[in-house]
Design a protein around this motif. Structure first.
Motif, PDB file in Angstrom:
ATOM      1  N   LYS A  59      10.183  -3.724   0.335  1.00 16.77           N
ATOM      2  CA  LYS A  59       9.364  -4.384   1.365  1.00 16.77           C
ATOM      3  C   LYS A  59       8.143  -3.535   1.704  1.00 16.77           C
ATOM      4  CE  LYS A  59      12.704  -7.280   3.763  1.00 16.77           C
ATOM      5  NZ  LYS A  59      13.347  -7.608   5.031  1.00 16.77           N
ATOM      6  N   ILE A  60       8.326  -2.223   1.749  1.00 10.94           N
ATOM      7  CA  ILE A  60       7.191  -1.351   2.087  1.00 10.94           C
ATOM      8  C   ILE A  60       6.080  -1.521   1.051  1.00 10.94           C
ATOM      9  CG2 ILE A  60       6.428   1.070   2.237  1.00 10.94           C
ATOM     10  CD1 ILE A  60       9.188   1.749   3.443  1.00 10.94           C
ATOM     11  N   LEU A  61       6.449  -1.447  -0.233  1.00  5.78           N
ATOM     12  CA  LEU A  61       5.431  -1.526  -1.292  1.00  5.78           C
ATOM     13  C   LEU A  61       4.736  -2.890  -1.301  1.00  5.78           C
ATOM     14  CD1 LEU A  61       7.436   0.277  -4.128  1.00  5.78           C
ATOM     15  CD2 LEU A  61       5.367   1.140  -2.994  1.00  5.78           C
ATOM     16  N   THR A  62       5.522  -3.949  -1.128  1.00  6.98           N
ATOM     17  CA  THR A  62       4.923  -5.298  -1.135  1.00  6.98           C
ATOM     18  C   THR A  62       4.000  -5.460   0.071  1.00  6.98           C
ATOM     19  OG1 THR A  62       7.019  -6.066  -2.046  1.00  6.98           O
ATOM     20  CG2 THR A  62       5.467  -7.758  -1.367  1.00  6.98           C
ATOM     21  N   ALA A  63       4.487  -5.029   1.234  1.00  8.76           N
ATOM     22  CA  ALA A  63       3.704  -5.251   2.456  1.00  8.76           C
ATOM     23  C   ALA A  63       2.484  -4.335   2.526  1.00  8.76           C
ATOM     24  CB  ALA A  63       4.594  -5.064   3.680  1.00  8.76           C
ATOM     25  N   LEU A  64       2.570  -3.163   1.897  1.00  9.08           N
ATOM     26  CA  LEU A  64       1.392  -2.286   1.881  1.00  9.08           C
ATOM     27  C   LEU A  64       0.220  -2.980   1.198  1.00  9.08           C
ATOM     28  CD1 LEU A  64       2.519   1.360   1.052  1.00  9.08           C
ATOM     29  CD2 LEU A  64       1.007   0.651   2.913  1.00  9.08           C
ATOM     30  N   ARG A  65       0.512  -3.645   0.095  1.00  6.82           N
ATOM     31  CA  ARG A  65      -0.558  -4.365  -0.617  1.00  6.82           C
ATOM     32  C   ARG A  65      -1.042  -5.557   0.231  1.00  6.82           C
ATOM     33  NH1 ARG A  65      -5.128  -4.879  -2.589  1.00  6.82           N
ATOM     34  NH2 ARG A  65      -5.435  -6.602  -4.014  1.00  6.82           N
ATOM     35  N   SER A  66      -0.084  -6.249   0.879  1.00  2.77           N
ATOM     36  CA  SER A  66      -0.476  -7.363   1.758  1.00  2.77           C
ATOM     37  C   SER A  66      -1.404  -6.883   2.861  1.00  2.77           C
ATOM     38  CB  SER A  66       0.750  -7.986   2.429  1.00  2.77           C
ATOM     39  OG  SER A  66       1.511  -8.717   1.524  1.00  2.77           O
ATOM     40  N   LEU A  67      -1.023  -5.767   3.459  1.00  6.19           N
ATOM     41  CA  LEU A  67      -1.805  -5.215   4.578  1.00  6.19           C
ATOM     42  C   LEU A  67      -3.234  -4.920   4.115  1.00  6.19           C
ATOM     43  CD1 LEU A  67      -1.287  -4.336   7.514  1.00  6.19           C
ATOM     44  CD2 LEU A  67      -0.550  -2.114   6.665  1.00  6.19           C
ATOM     45  N   GLU A  68      -3.345  -4.387   2.918  1.00  2.00           N
ATOM     46  CA  GLU A  68      -4.671  -4.093   2.368  1.00  2.00           C
ATOM     47  C   GLU A  68      -5.478  -5.395   2.224  1.00  2.00           C
ATOM     48  OE1 GLU A  68      -4.117  -1.816  -1.194  1.00  2.00           O
ATOM     49  OE2 GLU A  68      -6.259  -1.854  -1.670  1.00  2.00           O
ATOM     50  N   ILE A  69      -4.812  -6.432   1.740  1.00  2.00           N
ATOM     51  CA  ILE A  69      -5.515  -7.711   1.532  1.00  2.00           C
ATOM     52  C   ILE A  69      -5.913  -8.328   2.879  1.00  2.00           C
ATOM     53  CG2 ILE A  69      -5.280 -10.078   0.642  1.00  2.00           C
ATOM     54  CD1 ILE A  69      -3.407  -8.845  -1.550  1.00  2.00           C
ATOM     55  N   PHE A  70      -4.976  -8.393   3.822  1.00  2.00           N
ATOM     56  CA  PHE A  70      -5.292  -8.990   5.131  1.00  2.00           C
ATOM     57  C   PHE A  70      -6.421  -8.218   5.826  1.00  2.00           C
ATOM     58  CE2 PHE A  70      -0.800 -10.705   5.132  1.00  2.00           C
ATOM     59  CZ  PHE A  70      -1.118 -12.035   5.328  1.00  2.00           C
ATOM     60  N   SER A  71      -6.303  -6.875   5.798  1.00  2.00           N
ATOM     61  CA  SER A  71      -7.230  -6.080   6.614  1.00  2.00           C
ATOM     62  C   SER A  71      -8.637  -6.031   6.032  1.00  2.00           C
ATOM     63  CB  SER A  71      -6.676  -4.656   6.809  1.00  2.00           C
ATOM     64  OG  SER A  71      -6.553  -4.021   5.570  1.00  2.00           O
ATOM     65  N   THR A  72      -8.783  -6.331   4.747  1.00  2.00           N
ATOM     66  CA  THR A  72     -10.123  -6.288   4.145  1.00  2.00           C
ATOM     67  C   THR A  72     -10.641  -7.688   3.820  1.00  2.00           C
ATOM     68  OG1 THR A  72      -9.113  -6.012   1.955  1.00  2.00           O
ATOM     69  CG2 THR A  72      -9.746  -3.994   3.111  1.00  2.00           C
ATOM     70  N   TRP A  73      -9.870  -8.705   4.194  1.00  2.00           N
ATOM     71  CA  TRP A  73     -10.199 -10.071   3.777  1.00  2.00           C
ATOM     72  C   TRP A  73     -11.577 -10.522   4.276  1.00  2.00           C
ATOM     73  CZ3 TRP A  73      -8.262 -12.947   0.096  1.00  2.00           C
ATOM     74  CH2 TRP A  73      -8.607 -14.305   0.040  1.00  2.00           C
ATOM     75  N   GLU A  74     -11.843 -10.295   5.541  1.00  2.00           N
ATOM     76  CA  GLU A  74     -13.109 -10.769   6.112  1.00  2.00           C
ATOM     77  C   GLU A  74     -14.295 -10.056   5.462  1.00  2.00           C
ATOM     78  OE1 GLU A  74     -13.364 -10.762  10.376  1.00  2.00           O
ATOM     79  OE2 GLU A  74     -15.346 -11.702  10.336  1.00  2.00           O
ATOM     80  N   GLU A  75     -14.131  -8.741   5.304  1.00  2.00           N
ATOM     81  CA  GLU A  75     -15.175  -7.935   4.666  1.00  2.00           C
ATOM     82  C   GLU A  75     -15.461  -8.453   3.243  1.00  2.00           C
ATOM     83  OE1 GLU A  75     -14.398  -3.557   3.135  1.00  2.00           O
ATOM     84  OE2 GLU A  75     -13.751  -3.890   5.205  1.00  2.00           O
TER      85      GLU A  75
END
Ligand code: FAD
Length: 383
Positions: A59-75
């Motif tokens: 879960k950590i590895l999957t969510a780390l990538r998700s977090l990267e996608i969500f947090s940079t999505w607008e940019e």
């Protein structure tokens, strides 16, 4: 019959990002959903919490990538999904929760997550006005956050469609079609679609879908209620998770979104199994008493709307992701429990790599943990 490289059943938290990841690599993909538009299954019932601070490597590895996608999505895309990096706070009042949270810190630290156990003074700084009586401390992870599930899924959907993914809404997949143990397509109403790969992202309805080819997937609908208040000036930034049990409930969690609304839900105990989504009269008095007990400043807020949705639960609280061994071409990406929204974008990319035969070493760690053929014996600490 139209022929596709892959057909995804379910335009939800997992299906839409999977379509996006596949279409971006040039895979000819079709997504079919019984509802009228993306995210109308359980995605829209999520309150929007996104964290990488889980208790297991998969879960950590999957969510780390998700977090990267969500947090940079607008940019990256210019589309606002109401991402808010407010962190997650798990306040602690009892030794039991202190032990659980401290017990998972080593695995979280091993994966370089920004999380620590902090004392009561720091907890009070993160959550001004928190009930101080008996407060022992808590864990705080400032890089976690939240986003709007509907804005996010619609943005992913537009990206997927513009990359070439096709979507059909208002169409129920009645059967996965198989010949000699291999997937050959799906049947939906009077239409059939041809493919060698079907991705099961049907969430709480995976058992029914896979049952059409005699496959038993241990995913059970488990209902949870949530609500949202009127907007007020922002007065706290983090997602608060109280792991203590209460009368008729386990943990509860809440945060204030970018519009100033407090969004919250609770885990019923015992669980309420089944697909009934009618709101109950139990939820609001139960959860509000606990929330006001923790953060008395909430007492004047007025609730604007409540809803009830389904967690696609598995026996051990972890997702089910992997190729089916009996039906060639059937790929499960289901059983996301209470974390499908936050796992979605990372999971979508993983599923796309599986279909293209390009999995990485990290993927293998994740896939072992989420294997459909594991024992389902343990219990994830923060499920
Ligand atoms: C109250 C509540 C709060 C939550 N809060 C959070 C949170 O803060 N963070 C978080 O990460 N998660 C949260 N969740 C959990 C999250 O909503 C789910 O884990 C996630 O939406 C599951 O994603 P999914 O893609 O598996 O299912 P869904 O998003 O439900 O997608 C499955 C789709 O498949 C379609 N479908 C199924 N069968 C068929 C068929 N035979 N034919 C055609 N279409 C079909 C459905 O219509 C649906 O659209 C919450 C859930 C609830 C109920």
């Amino acid at each position: 019959m139209s022929r596709y490289d892959a057909i995804i059943v379910g335009a939800g938290s997992i299906g839409v990002p999977t379509a996006m990841a596949l279409a971006e690599e040039g895979v000819k993909v079709l997504v079919i959903d019984q509802n009228a538009s993306p995210g109308q299954g359980e995605n829209k019932h999520a309150i929007g919490g996104i964290r990488a601070t889980h208790s297991s490597p998969g879960k950590i590895l999957t969510a780390l990538r998700s977090l990267e996608i969500f947090s940079t999505w607008e940019e990256k895309t210019g589309e606002d999904i109401e991402w808010l990096q407010g962190g997650y706070l798990f306040p602690v009042y009892r030794k039991e929760e202190e032990e659980i949270l401290k017990g998972i810190l080593p695995v979280q630290k091993k994966h370089c997550l920004n999380i620590d156990y902090v004392g009561p003074e720091e907890v009070k700084e993160v959550l001004p006005g928190i009930n101080e009586e008996g407060l022992l401390g808590g864990t705080y992870s400032p890089e976690d956050g939240s986003a709007s599930p509907l804005l996010a899924i619609n943005s992913f959907y537009r990206k997927a469609a513009s990359a070439g993914a096709e979507f059909r809404f208002g169409l129920h997949v009645d059967a996965i079609l198989c010949q000699k143990g291999r997937v050959v397509g799906v049947r939906a109403g009077s239409e059939s679609f041809s493919t060698a790969v079907v991705v099961d992202t049907a969430g709480p309805f995976s058992r029914a879908l896979c049952g059409t080819v005699g496959v038993e997937v241990p995913v059970y609908a488990d209902s949870h209620e949530a609500a949202i208040t009127e907007p007020v000036k922002n007065f706290f930034g983090c997602m608060v998770v109280d792991l203590r049990p209460g009368p008729g409930s386990k943990n509860f969690y809440f945060y204030q979104n970018r519009r100033g609304q407090v969004v919250f839900c609770i885990t019923p105990d015992p669980p309420i199994l089944g697909t009934d989504k009618r709101e109950t009269s139990v939820f609001l008095p139960q959860v509000s008493a606990r929330m006001v007990g923790l953060l008395p400043r909430l007492k004047n807020l007025r609730v604007r709307r409540m809803w009830r949705g389904l967690y696609p639960m598995t026996p051990d609280g972890s997702p089910i992701v992997g190729w089916n061994r009996d039906i060639e071409g059937l790929l499960h990406a289901t059983g996301m429990c209470g974390q499908g929204f936050m796992l979605g974008p990372g999971m979508g990319e993983l599923v796309a790599r599986m279909i293209r035969g390009e999995t990485t070493e990290n993927d293998e760690v994740i896939l072992e943990e989420f294997s459909p053929y594991r024992q389902f014996a343990g219990q994830e600490a923060l499920k």
